[in-house]
Design a protein around this motif. Structure first.
Motif, PDB file in Angstrom:
ATOM      1  N   TYR A   1      -2.979  -3.376  10.002  1.00 17.89           N
ATOM      2  CA  TYR A   1      -1.961  -3.435   8.873  1.00 17.89           C
ATOM      3  C   TYR A   1      -1.773  -5.167   8.724  1.00 17.89           C
ATOM      4  O   TYR A   1      -1.848  -5.411   7.527  1.00 17.89           O
ATOM      5  CB  TYR A   1      -0.637  -3.001   9.271  1.00 17.89           C
TER       6      TYR A   1
ATOM      7  N   PHE B   1       2.142   0.629   3.044  1.00 16.51           N
ATOM      8  CA  PHE B   1       1.696   1.036   4.442  1.00 16.51           C
ATOM      9  C   PHE B   1       2.227   2.248   4.861  1.00 16.51           C
ATOM     10  O   PHE B   1       3.389   2.483   4.685  1.00 16.51           O
ATOM     11  CB  PHE B   1       2.275  -0.220   5.479  1.00 16.51           C
TER      12      PHE B   1
ATOM     13  N   ALA C   1      -3.050  -7.394   5.565  1.00 16.78           N
ATOM     14  CA  ALA C   1      -1.993  -8.499   4.754  1.00 16.78           C
ATOM     15  C   ALA C   1      -2.570  -9.600   4.538  1.00 16.78           C
ATOM     16  O   ALA C   1      -2.250 -10.096   3.428  1.00 16.78           O
ATOM     17  CB  ALA C   1      -0.410  -8.192   5.242  1.00 16.78           C
TER      18      ALA C   1
ATOM     19  N   LEU D   1       6.840  -4.415   6.592  1.00 16.83           N
ATOM     20  CA  LEU D   1       5.636  -4.801   7.561  1.00 16.83           C
ATOM     21  C   LEU D   1       6.086  -5.297   8.978  1.00 16.83           C
ATOM     22  O   LEU D   1       5.657  -4.914  10.018  1.00 16.83           O
ATOM     23  CB  LEU D   1       4.778  -6.034   6.914  1.00 16.83           C
TER      24      LEU D   1
ATOM     25  N   LEU E   1      -1.308  -4.760  -2.280  1.00 14.02           N
ATOM     26  CA  LEU E   1      -0.242  -5.741  -1.887  1.00 14.02           C
ATOM     27  C   LEU E   1      -0.393  -7.243  -2.575  1.00 14.02           C
ATOM     28  O   LEU E   1       0.518  -7.937  -2.769  1.00 14.02           O
ATOM     29  CB  LEU E   1      -0.702  -6.305  -0.300  1.00 14.02           C
TER      30      LEU E   1
ATOM     31  N   GLY F   1       5.106  -4.439   1.507  1.00 12.78           N
ATOM     32  CA  GLY F   1       4.419  -3.231   1.890  1.00 12.78           C
ATOM     33  C   GLY F   1       5.062  -2.056   2.261  1.00 12.78           C
ATOM     34  O   GLY F   1       4.686  -0.981   2.330  1.00 12.78           O
TER      35      GLY F   1
END
Length: 509
Positions: free
Chosen positions: A423, A306, A427, A327, A69, A302
């Motif tokens: 998640y 992810f 981030a 995201l 990221l 992402g």
């Protein structure tokens, strides 16, 4: 071109609805799925759901995701017209600013206006005071107002509040500086001005005036009423949240919005952004600015970071903007309920959940309210009667769910929200780590920073903020920092307070 809240403007309008009050027993019979016998047991399906939603949540894997990221953040800070957008704000409040300000907050359904006083009172409170506040519903009749008529409507409300201020102050023509939190697209051209863009959400206010200066449109209507006010600042939600908390807490360097949608802001050295990101700004701004408040549009990141399940892929493929906000599609109030709905429908059709009956309306996209999921997580009683009643009120079944089925729904809610919190923590950790590198700080040397938070999910969803904080702590420790190096703090009334604080932070050009 720099736009406030660009990602938010493209977001589909929320379908999250209030749970309806109890209705009569005369309901439509739920649809019955006519299919072959279930292809698997509920136990086997639940185990698969568990495995898929827990994928890649080990701390070292999360650190690897954070590293990826950071590479994405760096690339967009160098060049992007839709994310990592520098605002005009290059200073943070000291907490010593004082004065009375008029704060305006224009959202999709309400217009709020408040008299805000900055400065500690005799009781030593935090220095942010709401002296008067009024809220006005923006119904269809107001959304239908065209062009200047909408801003005339705003000015009438501003005039009423100004009159109230003169009354309590014992004055007749006091001057107030205004700050505006604007929840719609705008191409900002200075700290206090910007070109009005299409608002969406059924608003007609831009007809005939799109592209004109938003500040001047409001001030034109105010001058027509001889109101002694000046527009001094325009901010978006992320900036307002960061500023309001920074006034209270000088360690605040990041903000997070997490409700129907999500966004984040961060205070970074100007040197971290490509020169083209700043557009055309006066030399005086560049001479004064060492740091800048950046609107990250973090929802857009992402896509290749992810891990996603087949339910995420289905949601994404049927979305009007696939891959636009990867995201957001996995962590926000609009989408948590939809992910759960897709899992439940598959359980019904393949594993015999609810004996193969699809509850009323559950086959409709976005029909499952995220607040129903929150109710399942909150209901820890043996019978889960409250959660069951709320679910059945919205999605009727011919017979009540079995206790094992209620436990299955609760586990889905827990898995989806825990993944979302994880998640999100990843981030935020990536943003924190990037900022430390930009400031040339090492994790073991860095001081504590606060992330100012606002939004219904981060504030009200059961255990969400605590789960996100726990994961943040773990990632920070693995990075070499101490537990609590980054803390999440709610910033109440951040739009109004942030608009007022923004005015106090902006010096005359």
């Amino acid at each position: 071109m720099h736009k406030l809240g660009l990602a938010m403007s493209t977001m589909i309008a929320s379908t999250i609805r209030l749970i309806r009050p109890p209705q009569s027993n005369k309901r439509k019979r739920p649809q019955h799925v006519v299919s072959e016998k279930p292809t698997r047991t509920m136990d086997a399906y639940a185990a698969e759901v568990r495995d898929l939603l827990r994928v890649s949540l080990e701390p070292q894997q999360l650190l690897d995701m954070s590293d990826k990221l950071q590479l994405e953040y760096r690339a967009k800070l160098e060049a992007s017209e839709i994310s990592m957008l520098p605002s005009y704000l290059h200073t943070l409040p000291t907490g010593r600013e004082t004065g009375d300000f008029l704060a305006l907050d224009v959202g999709g359904s309400t217009f709020r206006i408040a008299l805000i006083r900055l400065g500690k009172d005799e009781s030593g409170r935090d220095g942010l005071q709401v002296r008067r506040i009024r809220s006005f519903v923006i119904g269809k009749a107001i959304r239908d107002l065209k062009g200047r008529a909408f801003f005339d409507w705003m000015a009438e409300r501003i005039g009423d509040m100004l009159a109230e201020y003169n009354h309590i102050q014992g004055t007749t023509d006091a001057n107030l500086q205004m700050g505006l939190a604007w929840s719609f697209p705008i191409e900002q051209t200075s700290p206090r001005s910007g070109k009005l863009l299409a608002m969406g959400k059924g608003f007609c206010a831009t007809l005939g005036v799109e592209g004109q200066d938003l500040s001047e449109l409001i001030m034109h209507s105010c001058r027509a009423r001889k109101l002694n006010v000046d527009m001094r600042a325009i901010v978006n939600d992320g900036a307002a949240t960061l500023l309001s908390q920074a006034y209270r807490d000088p360690t605040t360097r990041m903000s997070l919005i997490l409700g129907t949608g999500t966004n984040a802001a961060v205070f970074l050295p100007c040197s971290t952004l490509g020169t083209g990101k700043f557009g055309v700004r006066p030399s005086s701004w560049h001479a004064a600015a060492e740091h800048v408040l950046v609107n990250t549009e973090i929802s857009m990141f992402g896509r290749h970071v992810f891990p996603r399940t087949r339910w995420d892929d289905e949601l994404n493929s049927k979305h009007v903007l696939p891959d636009f906000q990867p995201l957001e599609y996995m962590i926000t109030g609009r989408y948590l309920g939809e992910i759960a709905r897709l899992i439940l429908v598959e359980a019904i059709t393949t594993a015999g959940l609810f004996a193969g009956d699809v509850p009323e309306k559950l086959s409709e996209p976005y029909a499952l309210d995220t607040r129903i999921l929150a109710g399942f997580q909150k209901d820890t009683t043996r019978t889960m009667s409250k959660a069951s009643a709320a679910f059945l009120d919205a999605h009727a079944l011919p017979s009540p769910p079995r206790l094992s089925e209620l436990h299955f729904i609760r586990e889905i809610a827990q898995l989806i929200s825990r993944r979302a919190a994880t998640y999100l923590a990843t981030a935020l950790h990536a943003l924190w780590a990037y900022r430390m590198e930009a400031e040339e700080l090492r994790p073991c040397e860095t001081s504590h920073i606060t992330v100012a938070c606002d939004g219904t999910i981060i504030e009200k969803y059961p255990d969400f903020r605590a789960a996100c904080q726990r994961q943040l702590d773990e990632l920070c420790i693995l990075s070499g920092a101490s537990k609590g190096a980054v803390s999440l703090a709610m910033a109440p009334e951040s739009s109004l307070f942030g608009a007022a604080v923004a005015v106090s932070c902006i010096a005359d050009d």
